[in-house]
Each structure stands twice: as C-alpha cells, then as structure tokens.
Design a protein around this motif. Structure first.
Motif, PDB file in Angstrom:
ATOM      1  N   HIS A 355       0.806  -1.224   0.000  1.00  0.00           N
ATOM      2  CA  HIS A 355       0.000   0.000   0.000  1.00  0.00           C
ATOM      3  C   HIS A 355       0.840   1.276   0.000  1.00  0.00           C
ATOM      4  O   HIS A 355       0.387   2.307  -0.482  1.00  0.00           O
ATOM      5  N   LEU A 356       2.050   1.235   0.588  1.00  0.00           N
ATOM      6  CA  LEU A 356       2.843   2.457   0.727  1.00  0.00           C
ATOM      7  C   LEU A 356       4.319   2.121   0.913  1.00  0.00           C
ATOM      8  O   LEU A 356       4.698   0.943   0.943  1.00  0.00           O
ATOM      9  N   SER A 357       5.151   3.155   1.048  1.00  0.00           N
ATOM     10  CA  SER A 357       6.597   2.961   1.162  1.00  0.00           C
ATOM     11  C   SER A 357       7.198   3.555   2.431  1.00  0.00           C
ATOM     12  O   SER A 357       8.403   3.430   2.657  1.00  0.00           O
ATOM     13  N   VAL A 358       6.366   4.199   3.266  1.00  0.00           N
ATOM     14  CA  VAL A 358       6.860   4.801   4.507  1.00  0.00           C
ATOM     15  C   VAL A 358       5.930   4.414   5.648  1.00  0.00           C
ATOM     16  O   VAL A 358       4.707   4.546   5.534  1.00  0.00           O
ATOM     17  N   ILE A 359       6.508   3.948   6.760  1.00  0.00           N
ATOM     18  CA  ILE A 359       5.713   3.449   7.872  1.00  0.00           C
ATOM     19  C   ILE A 359       6.269   3.973   9.191  1.00  0.00           C
ATOM     20  O   ILE A 359       7.479   4.092   9.362  1.00  0.00           O
ATOM     21  N   LEU A 360       5.390   4.312  10.125  1.00  0.00           N
ATOM     22  CA  LEU A 360       5.798   4.717  11.470  1.00  0.00           C
ATOM     23  C   LEU A 360       5.722   3.517  12.398  1.00  0.00           C
ATOM     24  O   LEU A 360       4.838   2.671  12.264  1.00  0.00           O
ATOM     25  N   ASN A 361       6.640   3.450  13.368  1.00  0.00           N
ATOM     26  CA  ASN A 361       6.602   2.366  14.352  1.00  0.00           C
ATOM     27  C   ASN A 361       6.911   2.903  15.746  1.00  0.00           C
ATOM     28  O   ASN A 361       7.285   4.066  15.910  1.00  0.00           O
ATOM     29  N   GLY A 362       6.768   2.045  16.747  1.00  0.00           N
ATOM     30  CA  GLY A 362       6.934   2.464  18.138  1.00  0.00           C
ATOM     31  C   GLY A 362       8.277   2.125  18.734  1.00  0.00           C
ATOM     32  O   GLY A 362       8.425   2.149  19.970  1.00  0.00           O
ATOM     33  N   ASP A 363       9.272   1.844  17.912  1.00  0.00           N
ATOM     34  CA  ASP A 363      10.587   1.460  18.424  1.00  0.00           C
ATOM     35  C   ASP A 363      11.146   2.514  19.376  1.00  0.00           C
ATOM     36  O   ASP A 363      11.056   3.717  19.111  1.00  0.00           O
ATOM     37  N   GLY A 364      11.757   2.042  20.470  1.00  0.00           N
ATOM     38  CA  GLY A 364      12.448   2.917  21.402  1.00  0.00           C
ATOM     39  C   GLY A 364      11.640   3.329  22.617  1.00  0.00           C
ATOM     40  O   GLY A 364      12.215   3.742  23.632  1.00  0.00           O
ATOM     41  N   ALA A 365      10.318   3.216  22.562  1.00  0.00           N
ATOM     42  CA  ALA A 365       9.496   3.684  23.679  1.00  0.00           C
ATOM     43  C   ALA A 365       9.773   2.896  24.956  1.00  0.00           C
ATOM     44  O   ALA A 365       9.873   3.471  26.051  1.00  0.00           O
TER      45      ALA A 365
END
Length: 613
Positions: A355-365
C-alpha cells in the motif's frame, strides 16, 4: 531510505553486479562512482528508495566539486541547516544538505551531527584531502558495516552486500559466535566475521587514504542525558512529552513526498502514534499481524484503536508456510539472528508495502520510558535477594504469560545478581542459555555492564541505558531495518527523535515505573487518546508463539537441521544438544524454544554462507 556500499583497493565491480544485492533497499534508482586514490581504486555504490525529492537530481552518489556522498536515511530537520548556507542547491533532499554543510564547514561539520534529528549512515569522500568520512545516527537505527585489513577497506549497509565486495574472502570470528549464543545478539551490533564491525552509533569515522588509518570519535552520549537534572513534576512532564511526540510525528510525516502509514500492534506505543498521526493524516493506513489460536493475538486491541480513529486498517493473518519462509527471512540478516519476532515483522512489512513505502513504528518507547515488566522486578531486587535460594528448588514454568513464570524469572535473576552482573543482565533480558550452558564470557561486555551497574545512575536508569546500548542497538533496530528494507519499506521511529531521546532520560524514575505500573507517563498520555482496554494492556508488541512453533510447524525443520549440524558442534557439547532436541522435559518450555531457535538461526546462517566462505 537506501542502500550504500563501497570499497578501496578491491576488484572493480560494475553497478550491474552489485546492485541486485542492494535493490531491495532501493528499487527506484542505482548509481556508482569510481576514482583513483592514494590507496588504490575507490568505488561507491548506491541503491535509492525515493522518499524525499523524487526527482533524478537527488539520485546518488551525489557530487559537488571534490566531494562525493552516498547516504542512507532521513534528516528530518535538514532544511533548518540550509538557512545560513551560501550553496547552489538544486534539490530539497537531505543528501544535498549534508554536501552543502561539508562544503561550508569542512571536517568541522562532523561536530554538528549531534544537532541532526534523524536516522542515517553515510560515506563522504573528499578527493582533495584524500579522506573518507563515515557517520551513523545517535541510536544506531541505520546500519553501516566496515571491513579493514592491511591492504583493503570496504563498507556496506548489509553484510550480504559486503560479501560480494570482498569476493567472500571472510574469516569466521568464533568469539563473536560464542557471545551470540550466550546473549542472543552481537556485541556493539557486531558481526560473526574477523575484521568486520559496525560503525558505533552516535559516532563518526575518518579514514585517511594516505596512511590507511581509521579514527573513530563519538559525537553524542546517552549516558550524559541520564546524568542531567531530573524532571519531577508530572503535569510538566506530561505536557512536554505530548508536545514533543506530536512534533516528532509531524516531522516524520512532513518530510516524506509519499504517503505515510503506521504499524499498529495493539500496545500503547504504536496506538499512541496512530492516534496522533490520524489527526495529521485522515484515513491513515495501519497494519497489524494475527496468529491463529494464539494467546499472543492482539488484533482486537488494534481494531479498537483503528475504529476510533477511522484508519484504513489491514490485519494480516499469518497462515503462510513458515517452514518455507523462515530460512528466507533469516537469510536477509547476513548473520545469525535470534529474535523470532523478526518473523511477524517481516510479514507485516510485506503487507504494508503493498500500500505504501513509509511506515511509522513504536521502536524505542520501552527502552526510554520503562516499558518492560522486568523493570518492576529489577526495582524489587533488594527485597527478592534473600529468597534467591528458592531459584534452584522450583520446577520449570510451562507458560510464558503467567504469574508463576514472572516470579520464577525474578528469583533466577536475583540468584544471578549475586554471582555475576553480566549474567544478571542477560537473565533479565534475552535469557537463553543462562543457567543451562556456560559459554566463554566476552570481557568487554562484562566490563561495560559492570561499569554501568557501578555508576551513580539510579537503578532504573542503569537498566534503561544498558537496554539502549544492547537490546535496542543490537537486536530491535536491526530487526526492523532488515524486515522493512527487505520489502523496500522505510520505517520511521518517532520515539527516537532527537528531542525525545534527550527528554526521556531526564524523567524521574517515578514517571517511568510507579509501583507495578510500567511506562507510567506514556500510559497517562494514552488515557487522553486511547480506550482503557488498550491503556491497561500488558507489553507485548509483535510477539510470537515460539514454543508452539518449535514443537509444531517448525519442529521437523529445526530438528533435522540440528541433527546434522555444520557449526553448532563447535560451540555446544553433543549431549547438551541431544537433550535439547529429544528431552524437552528437562527444560522450561519457553527457554528450550529460545535455545533451539538460537542454534537453528546459527545453522541457517552458516549453511547459507559457508558455500561462499
């Protein structure tokens, strides 16, 4: 996001030969640069995933006068640095900003890396000075591996690419593999090979082509942030955290010329990111994974958040053939990789790329805000120590998600604490072979752990700092980088922004872990944006039912692989390996699964690579 590679004094390679190994990191464009230097032929290679400035003018390698740059990553605040530069800009790419900064400041530019908000790894060649400059972002989100011997030098984003540059002339480092089996990761994000190491995070390197010397210097210290004055006021902390997280997400959405989506695991980290992102991007695309007949399934929590914020949600049910896919997934890492959550990460990245090429994630929290349950146990350590002798008397737990297993592990941790601090840390984290088999210790790792535990930091800060230096750098960030880039997907981590990395260590411990509540401040923030069921859910992320897989769908593949080992026998006694394979009653179910998985990953790596070595 891209793939970079290069070498000095090695065989000249056409871009058509090296690009197939890098194409997954950058399918939109390829480029090469060649030059004669005082150390022989220099060659740079680049594979581009176009995210910022989609025009051909932003292709790499990018040159300006005597400078040539290959860059991987994103600098979200790079336009701020352009304001005082007199430079003939032709693009709005961060790559050109770095060139402009170096053209203006020269080598002193490296001192400004600490001001970058982003994730990056780059190599910059200065023909006039006969030097190559390398750099890596603060937390180590973007990888760059370096090879150096007396005659040649090479670098690459991935180890599989480095193999080709060096014509597979690599020697195995058995000490590194011993540490991998002991810990589940490679020290300092290292490798299983002699002469190959990762450029340290928050560091830059200067390679002098006249003397063949490499000097590495740090430009940022996370430990110094933990030593800064603490924020104790809860309202102030909550307001600041909310503002910083909102701005971080905004920056990571704005600095993309393509649509941005988000991973949604069901926990508060990714759910908060989705909640705030949806206010910026209506009809945000979100993605999660589902395991059938598993207690690890959090899709119902993800769907609550997706429905509340009206996202375009995709749930991926893992029903593919694991037996066929797992070897391919592990092969992507170019080194043994222990973390089994690489499997769902791979699948959810594959689904998102459709669907897309850029994704946000929760790494580091978790590593910044205190998200793991073991932090509660760590803070109770002094109360548990008198009862640690029970550790050797209790039967093995059979269920991972149980109160008995939690207290069993706490007693095991306390027992290890009295013996060896490095063993205690591994007991508290990966807990693979500890207490079952003793591998030779890594003295540098042991010294680093002891140094942190003997410092003046608070007990919680010590664990958080160690987790950032080891688990985050050496496991979680490489996992996500490879999983996403295998599908030409760029993963962005709002919690690892410059401002949040500086803010979170300054929080008072009571704002991170309060009594038995982990990630206290983020949970308070979540109450404003998320349903109670999500706010109160325990930490899981994209966990997998590893024990069920090891005893079920993957059983025959793992046992067949370990019955005829090619390398495992050099590190583990035969009777121990046979007990693991055929006497499961001797071990905790979950611990046995982790031990078998780590050995299986080792064998898969070796059997894939030994043909080339």
């Amino acid at each position: 996001m891209c793939g970079i590679a290069g070498s000095l004094n090695t065989t000249r390679l056409p871009i058509e030969q090296i690009y197939p190994l890098m194409q997954h990191r950058g399918p939109d464009a390829k480029g090469a640069f060649y030059d004669s230097t005082q150390w022989g032929l220099l060659q740079f290679f680049h594979a581009r995933l176009s995210i910022q400035d989609l025009s051909p003018l932003a292709h790499q390698p990018m040159q300006y006068e005597n400078l040539c740059l290959v860059f991987n990553g994103e600098i979200y605040n790079h336009l701020d640095f352009r304001k005082n530069l007199d430079f003939p800009f032709k693009t709005h790419s961060d790559t050109e900003t770095i060139l402009a900064l170096f053209a203006h400041y020269g080598e002193q530019f490296l001192e400004q890396l600490n001001a970058f908000d982003g994730m990056f790894a780059f190599a910059l060649y200065d023909k006039a000075a006969q030097k190559v400059y390398f750099a890596r972002d603060r937390m180590g989100k973007k990888p760059i591996f370096l090879y150096q011997d007396s005659t040649k030098f090479a670098f690459a984003s991935e180890l599989n690419t480095l193999h080709a540059l060096l014509d597979n002339a690599l020697e195995i480092d058995k000490n590194a593999l011993n540490f991998y089996l002991q810990s589940g990761f490679f020290h300092h994000d290292g490798t299983p090979y002699e002469n190959i190491f990762a450029l340290p995070n928050a560091s830059y390197g200067i390679l002098d082509l006249k003397t063949h010397s490499l000097e590495i210097q740090p430009y940022f210290s996370l430990e110094s942030c933990y030593k800064a004055p603490k924020i104790t006021d809860e309202n102030e902390a909550l307001q600041t955290c909310e503002a910083l997280l909102k701005q971080s997400i905004q920056n990571r959405i704005d600095s993309s010329d393509l649509e941005v989506g988000a991973f949604l695991s069901g926990g508060i980290d990714s759910s908060l990111i989705v909640a705030l992102s949806a206010q910026i991007t209506p009809k945000l695309r979100t993605f999660t994974v589902s395991f059938e007949n598993s207690s690890f399934d959090e899709t119902h929590l993800a769907q609550i958040t997706a429905k509340r914020y009206d996202t375009l949600h995709t749930t991926l049910k893992i029903s593919t053939n694991l037996k066929d896919d797992v070897p391919k997934i592990l092969q992507n890492y170019g080194r043994p990789f222990f973390d089994s959550s690489a499997i769902p990460s791979f699948y959810v990245a594959k689904a998102a790329k459709e669907h897309l090429s850029v994704i946000l994630n929760g790494d580091g929290a978790d590593e910044l805000f205190g998200g793991y349950r073991r932090y509660v146990g760590h803070l109770l350590l002094n109360k548990i120590l008198p009862f640690s002798f029970f550790a050797n008397l209790l039967p093995n737990p059979n269920t991972k998600q149980s109160l008995y297993n939690y207290f069993y592990r706490l007693l095991q941790m306390a027992n290890a604490y009295k013996k060896d601090l490095s063993e205690y840390y591994l007991r508290a984290t990966t807990d693979i072979f500890t207490g079952v088999y003793n591998f030779p210790q890594n003295p540098n790792f042991k010294q680093e752990v002891e140094s942190v535990f003997h410092s003046n930091l608070s007990p919680l800060s010590k664990m958080l700092l160690l987790d950032a230096k080891h688990l985050l750098l050496c496991d979680l960030l490489p996992k996500m980088d490879i999983a996403t880039m295998a599908h030409s997907l760029e993963g962005r981590s709002p919690f690892l922004s410059k401002t949040l990395v500086e803010f979170a260590p300054r929080l008072d411990d009571n704002l991170k872990v309060r009594k038995n509540v982990t990630k206290y401040l983020l949970r308070k923030l979540a109450e404003k944006y998320l349903d109670k069921a999500v706010c109160n859910a325990p930490k899981r992320g994209f966990e997998v039912p590893l024990a069920a897989w090891v005893d079920g769908e993957l059983k025959s593949l793992i046992l067949e692989t370990l019955q005829t080992p090619k390398i495992t026998q050099e590190f583990l006694e035969k009777n121990t390996l046979e007990s693991l394979c055929f006497k499961p009653h001797l071990f905790s179910k979950e611990k046995r699964a982790k031990m078998l998985w780590s050995l299986f990953a080792l064998e898969m790596w070796y059997q894939n690579q030994h043909k080339k070595l």
